[in-house]
Motif scaffolding. Structure first.
Motif, PDB file in Angstrom:
ATOM      1  N   UNK A 200       0.841  -1.205   0.000  1.00 30.68           N
ATOM      2  CA  UNK A 200       0.000   0.000   0.000  1.00 30.68           C
ATOM      3  C   UNK A 200       0.873   1.251   0.000  1.00 30.68           C
ATOM      4  N   UNK A 201       0.231   2.370  -0.375  1.00 34.48           N
ATOM      5  CA  UNK A 201       0.982   3.625  -0.455  1.00 34.48           C
ATOM      6  C   UNK A 201       1.210   4.249   0.925  1.00 34.48           C
ATOM      7  N   UNK A 202       0.325   3.992   1.872  1.00 36.94           N
ATOM      8  CA  UNK A 202       0.458   4.667   3.172  1.00 36.94           C
ATOM      9  C   UNK A 202       0.344   3.675   4.329  1.00 36.94           C
ATOM     10  N   UNK A 203       0.884   4.103   5.458  1.00 38.01           N
ATOM     11  CA  UNK A 203       0.776   3.330   6.692  1.00 38.01           C
ATOM     12  C   UNK A 203      -0.677   3.057   7.053  1.00 38.01           C
ATOM     13  N   UNK A 204      -1.495   4.102   6.972  1.00 37.83           N
ATOM     14  CA  UNK A 204      -2.886   3.975   7.395  1.00 37.83           C
ATOM     15  C   UNK A 204      -3.633   2.943   6.550  1.00 37.83           C
ATOM     16  N   UNK A 205      -3.354   2.989   5.248  1.00 39.47           N
ATOM     17  CA  UNK A 205      -4.063   2.071   4.365  1.00 39.47           C
ATOM     18  C   UNK A 205      -3.685   0.622   4.665  1.00 39.47           C
ATOM     19  N   UNK A 206      -2.401   0.382   4.892  1.00 38.48           N
ATOM     20  CA  UNK A 206      -1.944  -0.974   5.216  1.00 38.48           C
ATOM     21  C   UNK A 206      -2.547  -1.432   6.554  1.00 38.48           C
ATOM     22  N   UNK A 207      -2.497  -0.554   7.536  1.00 40.89           N
ATOM     23  CA  UNK A 207      -3.060  -0.872   8.857  1.00 40.89           C
ATOM     24  C   UNK A 207      -4.546  -1.242   8.727  1.00 40.89           C
ATOM     25  N   UNK A 208      -5.283  -0.425   7.983  1.00 37.89           N
ATOM     26  CA  UNK A 208      -6.717  -0.664   7.844  1.00 37.89           C
ATOM     27  C   UNK A 208      -6.992  -1.957   7.064  1.00 37.89           C
ATOM     28  N   UNK A 209      -6.119  -2.258   6.100  1.00 40.12           N
ATOM     29  CA  UNK A 209      -6.348  -3.479   5.316  1.00 40.12           C
ATOM     30  C   UNK A 209      -6.122  -4.720   6.183  1.00 40.12           C
ATOM     31  N   UNK A 210      -5.053  -4.710   6.969  1.00 39.84           N
ATOM     32  CA  UNK A 210      -4.799  -5.848   7.868  1.00 39.84           C
ATOM     33  C   UNK A 210      -5.990  -6.047   8.810  1.00 39.84           C
ATOM     34  N   UNK A 211      -6.542  -4.944   9.299  1.00 39.00           N
ATOM     35  CA  UNK A 211      -7.686  -5.030  10.215  1.00 39.00           C
ATOM     36  C   UNK A 211      -8.940  -5.515   9.482  1.00 39.00           C
ATOM     37  N   UNK A 212      -9.084  -5.088   8.231  1.00 37.66           N
ATOM     38  CA  UNK A 212     -10.252  -5.502   7.440  1.00 37.66           C
ATOM     39  C   UNK A 212     -10.229  -7.017   7.211  1.00 37.66           C
ATOM     40  N   UNK A 213      -9.062  -7.540   6.859  1.00 38.27           N
ATOM     41  CA  UNK A 213      -8.923  -8.993   6.655  1.00 38.27           C
ATOM     42  C   UNK A 213      -9.295  -9.731   7.953  1.00 38.27           C
ATOM     43  N   UNK A 214      -8.746  -9.228   9.060  1.00 40.97           N
ATOM     44  CA  UNK A 214      -8.973  -9.841  10.368  1.00 40.97           C
ATOM     45  C   UNK A 214     -10.464  -9.924  10.685  1.00 40.97           C
ATOM     46  N   UNK A 215     -11.154  -8.849  10.419  1.00 43.62           N
ATOM     47  CA  UNK A 215     -12.541  -8.732  10.856  1.00 43.62           C
ATOM     48  C   UNK A 215     -13.523  -9.276   9.825  1.00 43.62           C
ATOM     49  N   UNK A 216     -13.331  -8.867   8.560  1.00 48.55           N
ATOM     50  CA  UNK A 216     -14.377  -9.148   7.569  1.00 48.55           C
ATOM     51  C   UNK A 216     -14.098 -10.383   6.733  1.00 48.55           C
ATOM     52  N   UNK A 217     -12.859 -10.855   6.721  1.00 52.17           N
ATOM     53  CA  UNK A 217     -12.587 -12.125   6.052  1.00 52.17           C
ATOM     54  C   UNK A 217     -12.522 -13.227   7.120  1.00 52.17           C
ATOM     55  N   UNK A 218     -11.531 -13.146   7.997  1.00 52.70           N
ATOM     56  CA  UNK A 218     -11.335 -14.217   8.972  1.00 52.70           C
ATOM     57  C   UNK A 218     -12.449 -14.264  10.021  1.00 52.70           C
ATOM     58  N   UNK A 219     -12.753 -13.127  10.591  1.00 49.99           N
ATOM     59  CA  UNK A 219     -13.762 -13.108  11.649  1.00 49.99           C
ATOM     60  C   UNK A 219     -15.112 -13.578  11.137  1.00 49.99           C
ATOM     61  N   UNK A 220     -15.487 -13.064   9.980  1.00 44.88           N
ATOM     62  CA  UNK A 220     -16.771 -13.444   9.400  1.00 44.88           C
ATOM     63  C   UNK A 220     -16.804 -14.941   9.089  1.00 44.88           C
ATOM     64  N   UNK A 221     -15.697 -15.463   8.544  1.00 46.49           N
ATOM     65  CA  UNK A 221     -15.631 -16.885   8.215  1.00 46.49           C
ATOM     66  C   UNK A 221     -15.733 -17.749   9.473  1.00 46.49           C
ATOM     67  N   UNK A 222     -14.989 -17.405  10.501  1.00 50.01           N
ATOM     68  CA  UNK A 222     -15.019 -18.214  11.727  1.00 50.01           C
ATOM     69  C   UNK A 222     -16.412 -18.217  12.344  1.00 50.01           C
ATOM     70  N   UNK A 223     -16.986 -17.039  12.436  1.00 43.35           N
ATOM     71  CA  UNK A 223     -18.270 -16.924  13.127  1.00 43.35           C
ATOM     72  C   UNK A 223     -19.398 -17.544  12.303  1.00 43.35           C
ATOM     73  N   UNK A 224     -19.436 -17.224  11.012  1.00 48.78           N
ATOM     74  CA  UNK A 224     -20.617 -17.587  10.216  1.00 48.78           C
ATOM     75  C   UNK A 224     -20.498 -18.895   9.458  1.00 48.78           C
ATOM     76  N   UNK A 225     -19.292 -19.423   9.313  1.00 50.91           N
ATOM     77  CA  UNK A 225     -19.149 -20.723   8.642  1.00 50.91           C
ATOM     78  C   UNK A 225     -18.706 -21.783   9.655  1.00 50.91           C
TER      79      UNK A 225
END
Lengths: 471, 471
Positions: A165-190
């Motif tokens: 990513x171009x910025x620190x903030x964008x990378x930070x937010x992407x790591x958090x997005x994966x954690x919450x909306x990919x992994x978290x959603x998969x664990x909880x809902x599947x």
């Protein structure tokens, strides 16, 4: 008369129960080379369903799949100092190939940050090339001294995401997005698995990361398992591999990166979370077989009916399997489907046909009762939804009932050794306390905020450490 | 003024054209360890679609996926004599792991017959366990001295099927079924590739097989490429690994086996079959992007319209991508989509909107013309079907027009060296003639019967050898 147990009961010996289940449900075998494993078709079917559900979520973030080589020049690993220190003891090394000794040994990838960055450096020229979002499904090798099937194996399967990513903030937010909306959603809902989402301490961080996010789940014996991690890599690998881009104002800047992974370990977690003394219980949304229809006897009318029921359930959107192997005793087949954790079992014999009913056994909620044949297609989808919710509820209640709020290190150790989790203020524990826990084989699983969110910093005021023994 | 060529023209230098195309269409890069490759997202997208289509066909035969370890004890390879002789020169060997020298070196799998048989021996007890039909998607390593991206790489991705049957006939028929109904159907109906289906000579057989079936296709330069193979293993591995079953009449019998594989080489074949001087042409049924809709200018109405067209094409069942990256010059993007071989390109600019039309460019049949916007969703699916058929037709016509019927070895060599195939009676050629061909770098691609079927035996009367230079 109580039936003889098929598995060692969990209460007697949890690790042996786990081994028994893996073996008898035909999930996996030990491989011939130390710590490797053979994933058998029923176990691999769980992984295929995990892959499909996860892959769709990963692609939903705009990430694309690619493939990087298995073999990495040994010198790549050494370029990022923390990284090589973390992985050196676990490496498998190819020294000979094509009948000759190699000039430079190649390591079998333990993870791919180094080789990925070598290519990101070639592919990324300007800000227009960012963000670059790549994932790969692959095997990796990390030599294991104390292997355990699925949980710690010398070779395992996983997906590893790598982004720039171009910025620190964008990378930070992407790591958090994966954690919450990919992994978290998969664990909880599947997977129907409860978890605590937090931040690793410096000690537990990924080798080369500036921040590691984790989802930690409680297993059936009260121990913790790290399910998935998502890392902010900062500019560590970018500097080691000179991964830069031309910014909009024409300056050369290092990219900011993330990496994140989930592995076949999740199959072990599934067993230890939802399994009971009769075997596995597969969450309906994950199950490759949601309902099995068994012919009790080799009888023409029965065989015709089980296939008819199968067709009608399939038409109702149920993933169904018809078991008409009447040359194997019915009882053995019923036990086998229980072991394999298929959520709904429908048994049909000649007497059932006379009554226009079938026996419906629920593996997850429990219970067995006759149901009118006509009612099955309407009934089963609702049962599957109920059972999916029940598994998540049981998983959550286990953690809540077995987590203690404590205020001293001694109490934290006591709770963990007794087979539970403890929450202790990080200001009380600290890095010295963390070292003290280690003497009792207890670790900080993650840091969370007072209200259970993911903290922005290691030492943010109010941070709470979740501590436990872990797999 | 003719436009400057983006690629080296095929007629000038076919191998360089191939390299150029792989590079500029962003399919793959060379890896850092000799002969390895990085498959980039667009190239990997082709593989994902191949996997999905192939996996469905494989599962349709009742075969289930599983996973066997990457690392195989070196001693396993030596148990089947022909097998080790064939693979020994290509092995990559792990000698050190976890910081120590291993007691027994482990080879990185070049193929999995040996380790599969070790487990089949444990899993198969009685005739009830047969047939056992297993497939795995995996990476394998075979050291390459003259690597070429996709065609010959030290590591490649593939599926390998492994089956065990009670009788010779059943194994023979299964190998043939895979060849015809899985591989043949996939090549013809998805890859739009013509092929000759035949039997390998003894010299060209898989190391350890008693019969190897092959599909051979003609590339754009007239050379042959072995696309896929399906082997009858007889009882060779069963005897080496003691893989036996209890028959219905209570005797211990060795199983009869097959194995069969298809690899990322198919991506190279796709390029060399359908590619032209402007780049790749992807068969519509394979394409992850069947139609791309390009916004010519950064204009609000244009951007709204391309997304609307995208939505309507998607609703019509077309796999569509909207390219609204107007910060990159339109011409460069158009060339890029040509290079990548997306079958249908729809270009929309302000003037098109005034006319209620878009320019529709056909990558496969060629041509570019204005089309009424309203007509697009009705038009595109038909174009895709036409183009799928056209590619197969072109591929077939190439082989037919460049295959010579010959009656002497000299003529066969001449035809092959000139860049074509020759058909010569096997009774004329024989093993001595096969050795003579080898002096001219010409090989027998396969044996077929007089009417083009797969022969039952190496020396069946009327067998015809198809000979060519090959990749």
């Amino acid at each position: 008369m109580a039936k003889a147990p098929v598995l060692t009961p969990r209460a007697d010996d949890f690790p042996r129960w786990y081994q028994d289940l893996i073996n008898k449900a035909e999930l996996a075998d030990n491989g011939p080379v130390r710590g490797t494993m053979v994933i058998r078709p029923y176990g691999y079917g769980l992984w295929e369903r995990m892959q499909a559900e996860m892959d769709a979520r990963i692609k939903g973030t705009g990430t694309k799949n690619a493939y990087f080589p298995l073999l990495i020049p040994q010198s790549y690993l050494t370029r990022e100092a923390d990284h090589v220190e973390g992985f050196a003891p676990e490496l498998a090394v190819v020294t000979h190939a094509g009948g000759k000794e190699l000039e430079e040994p190649a390591v079998v990838r333990p993870t791919s940050e180094t080789i990925v960055n070598e290519y990101f450096s070639k592919w990324i020229q300007s800000y227009r090339d960012l963000p670059l979002l790549i994932n790969q499904w692959a095997n990796v090798v990390r030599w294991e001294l104390r292997p355990r099937l699925f949980l710690r194996t010398s070779e395992f399967l996983w997906q590893e995401g790598h982004t720039a990513h171009a910025t620190y903030e964008e990378a930070r937010d992407f790591a958090a997005h994966i954690q919450r909306h990919v992994y978290g959603d998969f664990l909880e809902n599947v997977l129907a698995m409860d978890f605590v989402s937090g931040r690793k301490t410096v000690k537990e961080r990924f080798a080369g990361a500036v921040n590691t996010l984790t989802l930690e789940s409680m297993m059936g014996d009260g121990k913790a398992l790290q399910m998935v991690t998502s890392h902010e890599l900062g500019q560590n690998f970018a500097k080691a591999f000179n991964t830069r881009y031309l910014s909009k104002d024409a300056s050369q800047e290092y990219v900011w990166q993330t990496s994140w992974g989930s592995t076949t370990r999740m199959i072990g977690a599934l067993v230890m979370t939802h399994g009971d003394d009769d075997g596995l219980r597969v969450p309906p949304r994950l199950a490759q077989i949601q309902a099995v229809v068994l012919a009790i006897k080799d009888d023409g009318a029965v065989l015709a009916k089980v296939h008819e029921i199968g067709d009608r359930l399939a038409a109702a959107g149920v993933r169904v399997h018809v078991d008409d192997r009447t040359d194997t005793p019915f009882g053995r087949r019923a036990v086998d489907w229980e072991l394999k954790g298929v959520p709904v079992r429908i048994e049909v014999g000649p007497r059932d046909l006379e009554n226009g009913t079938a026996m419906l056994a629920r593996r997850i909620a429990g219970g067995k009762e006759p149901v009118a044949l006509e009612a099955l297609p309407g009934l089963v989808p609702g049962i599957l939804e109920e059972d999916q919710a029940l598994l998540l509820k049981q998983s959550r209640e286990r953690r809540l009932s077995r987590t203690a709020e404590v205020s001293t290190i001694d109490e934290a150790v006591e709770a963990a050794v007794a087979g539970g989790w403890a929450r202790i203020p990080w200001s009380v524990l600290g890095e010295d306390g963390e070292a003290e826990l280690a003497e009792h084989a207890v670790t900080v699983r993650c840091l969370v905020t007072e209200d259970g969110a993911v903290p922005d910093a290691d030492d943010a005021p109010g941070n709470v450490a979740v501590v436990a023994r872990a797999y």
